[in-house]
Design an enzyme around this catalytic site. Structure first.
Site, PDB file in Angstrom:
ATOM      1  N   MET A   1      32.398  42.879  50.120  1.00  7.83           N
ATOM      2  CA  MET A   1      33.485  44.259  49.597  1.00  7.83           C
ATOM      3  C   MET A   1      34.703  44.906  50.612  1.00  7.83           C
ATOM      4  SD  MET A   1      30.502  46.566  47.253  1.00  7.83           S
ATOM      5  CE  MET A   1      29.647  47.254  49.517  1.00  7.83           C
TER       6      MET A   1
ATOM      7  N   HIS B   1      30.181  37.839  57.405  1.00  2.56           N
ATOM      8  CA  HIS B   1      31.315  37.327  56.464  1.00  2.56           C
ATOM      9  C   HIS B   1      32.068  35.851  56.865  1.00  2.56           C
ATOM     10  CE1 HIS B   1      31.211  41.102  54.847  1.00  2.56           C
ATOM     11  NE2 HIS B   1      31.022  41.112  54.110  1.00  2.56           N
TER      12      HIS B   1
ATOM     13  N   GLN C   1      27.451  50.190  42.209  1.00  5.31           N
ATOM     14  CA  GLN C   1      26.281  49.546  43.654  1.00  5.31           C
ATOM     15  C   GLN C   1      26.131  51.204  44.215  1.00  5.31           C
ATOM     16  OE1 GLN C   1      27.941  46.196  44.662  1.00  5.31           O
ATOM     17  NE2 GLN C   1      26.998  46.720  47.026  1.00  5.31           N
TER      18      GLN C   1
ATOM     19  N   ASP D   1      21.099  40.965  53.781  1.00  4.31           N
ATOM     20  CA  ASP D   1      20.536  41.543  52.025  1.00  4.31           C
ATOM     21  C   ASP D   1      19.527  40.924  51.412  1.00  4.31           C
ATOM     22  OD1 ASP D   1      22.678  43.544  52.526  1.00  4.31           O
ATOM     23  OD2 ASP D   1      23.947  42.454  52.213  1.00  4.31           O
TER      24      ASP D   1
ATOM     25  N   VAL E   1      24.218  36.789  60.727  1.00  3.22           N
ATOM     26  CA  VAL E   1      24.848  37.042  62.115  1.00  3.22           C
ATOM     27  C   VAL E   1      24.626  38.365  62.984  1.00  3.22           C
ATOM     28  CG1 VAL E   1      27.183  36.793  63.262  1.00  3.22           C
ATOM     29  CG2 VAL E   1      25.997  35.558  61.066  1.00  3.22           C
TER      30      VAL E   1
HETATM   31  O1  PAF Z   1      26.632  42.462  49.099  1.00  3.22           O
HETATM   32  C1  PAF Z   1      28.101  42.798  49.131  1.00  3.22           C
HETATM   33  O2  PAF Z   1      28.568  43.103  49.965  1.00  3.22           O
HETATM   34  C2  PAF Z   1      27.405  43.413  47.962  1.00  3.22           C
HETATM   35  O3  PAF Z   1      26.209  43.543  47.256  1.00  3.22           O
HETATM   36  C3  PAF Z   1      28.095  42.181  46.793  1.00  3.22           C
HETATM   37  C4  PAF Z   1      27.422  40.512  46.462  1.00  3.22           C
HETATM   38  C5  PAF Z   1      29.931  41.988  46.971  1.00  3.22           C
HETATM   39  C6  PAF Z   1      27.999  42.221  45.324  1.00  3.22           C
HETATM   40  O4  PAF Z   1      29.522  44.129  45.285  1.00  3.22           O
END
Ligand code: PAF
Length: 295
Positions: free
Chosen positions: A30, A37, A61, A150, A176
């Site tokens: 996101m 990331h 979401q 997550d 991380v």
């Molecule tokens: O983990 C995230 O950043 C979000 O939940 C994802 C997997 C990109 C879905 O919007």
């Protein structure tokens, strides 16, 4: 690096790559990219010929009282970081590209979406599974990369990929952390220095639990109670639970094979989550991955 906002344009480009036999990897995000990331992108880079990073703040979401409208973003910085990592495509669709007028089909994650974060964020995981299914259908990557932070999300996506026979391998990589232990999250940018300091009680509680497990403690209630005693700096503790890391079933009594100790809580207005895996395996995070394409 190509910046792409339209699904048809993305499809045309990927068709060419796949025609050449290139292995395509997807890192769904996101945005507001951080070292967590970067670790996903690095893994993707090392295992795939062609790296696609999606940046999409998925409205589906977020609940009505959540932080959708103030979710942090910095597209220029995200682009620089992706360029530095040799990403081939950044896919940055507008909401109307992902959810056209009349959109009415959703992926329901079932009961796994109602536990842990799901009981505090109604509809959240339905939004996640729907957007991830759309991204996987659109991009059709060979591999897709997610973070262990997550844990519930990765378990639900794993289940979805299996249940819906989506032809993709899922790779989950370890959380991380900053040097002081705080798990990296785009939402950490909301914390004041004082709040950030208090947030450290989460990783401290999780590390203590990990070392108690290594020291031989196997009783779920003992692990949970000790962790809760260290979480008093939180303004609100939402949950501190032991679950099977693949099914999310709650663990009571003796701890089994691959268990996650999961915590969620609030510091001020900022909601934070974190977890550790309690397992005798050498590399427990690896067991969260879905190796091989589902039949
Ligand atoms: O983990 C995230 O950043 C979000 O939940 C994802 C997997 C990109 C879905 O919007």
């Amino acid at each position: 690096m190509r910046l792409i906002r339209s699904i048809p344009e993305l499809r045309v480009l990927l068709k060419t790559m796949k025609g050449r036999g290139e292995r395509v990897g997807l890192v769904p995000t996101m945005g507001y990219l951080h070292s967590g990331h970067e670790a996903l992108i690095r893994q993707c880079r090392s295992r795939c010929d062609y790296v696609v990073v999606s940046v999409f703040i998925n409205p589906l979401q977020f609940g009505p009282n959540e932080d959708f409208h103030r979710y942090p973003h910095d597209l220029d910085r995200d682009q620089t970081l992706c360029l530095e990592h040799g990403v081939e495509i950044m896919f940055m669709p507008e909401p109307k590209e992902m959810y056209s007028t009349g959109f009415s089909t959703f992926v329901d994650p079932g009961s796994m979406g109602n536990v842990l974060c799901g009981s505090y964020r109604q509809g959240h995981f339905r939004g996640v599974t729907t957007v991830v299914a759309k991204l996987l259908n659109t991009i059709q990557p060979d591999l897709a990369f997610f973070g262990q932070k997550d844990l519930q999300q990765s378990a639900i996506i794993r289940r979805m990929v299996w249940d819906l026979n989506i032809p993709v391998e899922l790779v989950v990589i370890p959380t991380v952390r900053d040097d002081d232990g705080l798990a990296l999250s785009s939402r950490n940018s909301f914390l004041s220095p004082e709040e950030r300091c208090r947030a450290l009680c989460i990783s401290k509680a999780l590390f203590e639990a990990e070392s108690a497990f290594r020291g031989g403690v196997r009783l779920a209630s003992e692990i949970i109670n000790s962790a809760k005693n260290l979480l008093t700096e939180l303004d609100e503790l939402q949950y501190c639970e032991l679950v099977d890391a693949l099914t999310l079933d709650s663990i009571e009594g003796q701890i089994g094979r691959l268990v996650g100790l999961c915590v969620a809580g609030k510091i001020g207005n900022t909601r934070l989550i974190d977890n550790v895996l309690l397992s005798e395996a050498d590399d427990p995070t690896r067991q969260l991955s879905l190796v091989g394409i589902p039949e």
